[in-house]
Design an enzyme around this catalytic site. Structure first.
Site, PDB file in Angstrom:
ATOM      1  N   HIS A  86      95.826  21.557  59.153  1.00 12.66           N
ATOM      2  CA  HIS A  86      96.131  20.345  58.387  1.00 12.66           C
ATOM      3  C   HIS A  86      96.714  20.714  57.046  1.00 12.66           C
ATOM      4  O   HIS A  86      96.282  21.663  56.395  1.00 12.66           O
ATOM      5  CB  HIS A  86      94.884  19.476  58.191  1.00 12.66           C
ATOM      6  N   ASN A 104      94.501  25.195  53.328  1.00 16.44           N
ATOM      7  CA  ASN A 104      93.367  26.108  53.202  1.00 16.44           C
ATOM      8  C   ASN A 104      93.215  26.835  54.533  1.00 16.44           C
ATOM      9  O   ASN A 104      93.187  26.200  55.594  1.00 16.44           O
ATOM     10  CB  ASN A 104      92.084  25.331  52.888  1.00 16.44           C
TER      11      ASN A 104
HETATM   12  P1  5GP Z   1      89.630  21.680  54.500  1.00 15.82           P
HETATM   13  O1  5GP Z   1      88.393  21.816  53.643  1.00 15.82           O
HETATM   14  O2  5GP Z   1      89.362  22.157  55.917  1.00 15.82           O
HETATM   15  O3  5GP Z   1      90.864  22.294  53.911  1.00 15.82           O
HETATM   16  O4  5GP Z   1      89.959  20.139  54.572  1.00 15.82           O
HETATM   17  C1  5GP Z   1      89.254  19.242  55.377  1.00 15.82           C
HETATM   18  C2  5GP Z   1      89.372  17.903  54.730  1.00 15.82           C
HETATM   19  O5  5GP Z   1      88.971  16.921  55.658  1.00 15.82           O
HETATM   20  C3  5GP Z   1      88.469  17.724  53.497  1.00 15.82           C
HETATM   21  O6  5GP Z   1      89.285  17.455  52.355  1.00 15.82           O
HETATM   22  C4  5GP Z   1      87.576  16.547  53.858  1.00 15.82           C
HETATM   23  O7  5GP Z   1      87.335  15.680  52.774  1.00 15.82           O
HETATM   24  C5  5GP Z   1      88.350  15.884  54.978  1.00 15.82           C
HETATM   25  N1  5GP Z   1      87.513  15.197  55.934  1.00 15.82           N
HETATM   26  C6  5GP Z   1      86.355  15.651  56.485  1.00 15.82           C
HETATM   27  N2  5GP Z   1      85.873  14.759  57.360  1.00 15.82           N
HETATM   28  C7  5GP Z   1      86.761  13.718  57.367  1.00 15.82           C
HETATM   29  C8  5GP Z   1      86.793  12.478  58.086  1.00 15.82           C
HETATM   30  O8  5GP Z   1      85.939  12.147  58.924  1.00 15.82           O
HETATM   31  N3  5GP Z   1      87.841  11.646  57.822  1.00 15.82           N
HETATM   32  C9  5GP Z   1      88.815  11.983  56.923  1.00 15.82           C
HETATM   33  N4  5GP Z   1      89.786  11.084  56.741  1.00 15.82           N
HETATM   34  N5  5GP Z   1      88.814  13.138  56.239  1.00 15.82           N
HETATM   35  C10 5GP Z   1      87.797  13.997  56.459  1.00 15.82           C
END
Ligand code: 5GP
Ligand code: ZN
Length: 119
Positions: free
Chosen positions: A105, A92
């Protein structure tokens, strides 16, 4: 400096060990850990240890590390046994596309049917 840890970055804190995570793989340049809010039976995040805001910035600055992230995503899929049924690697990019953590990521998602096109 590009790639340096950012004090306000959640994933830099996970790399530093300041916030716990369920780590499934680690290399010199990458870390893979389970997403805290899984969107599929298998949902692992693969990150570069260095801080870049998104995948494109990572690839522009450190293409070898971007390749490490992709290679590790494939290894995660193999470890999770989702290779045969198919899986998805998602970056994303930008808030409008659902990015909430601005440290590059790869989401590795598998273990269920995955619709195309995604929402
Ligand atoms: P994005 O929305 O930026 O593509 O993905 C971020 C991801 O990080 C989300 O799927 C969310 O669930 C995950 N995430 C957010 N905070 C944490 C955390 O403290 N630990 C872990 N393992 N994942 C997290
Ligand atoms: Zn970071």
């Amino acid at each position: 400096m590009a790639g340096e840890p950012q004090a306000d970055c959640l994933f830099c804190k996970i790399v530093a060990g300041d916030i716990p995570a369920t780590v499934v793989r680690e290399t010199a340049t990458t870390l893979a850990f389970r997403d805290v809010n899984p969107q599929a039976p298998s949902h692992v995040l693969v990150i570069p240890k260095a801080h870049y805001p998104d995948a494109a910035a990572l690839a522009a600055a450190e293409p070898a590390v971007a390749a490490d992230v992709l290679r590790e995503a494939g290894q995660v899929a193999a470890d999770e046994k989702v290779e045969d049924d198919g899986y998805r690697i998602v970056f994303n990019t930008g808030a409008g596309a659902g990015q909430t953590v601005f440290h590059a990521h790869a989401h590795v998602l598998g273990g269920r049917g995955l619709q195309w096109p995604p929402g």
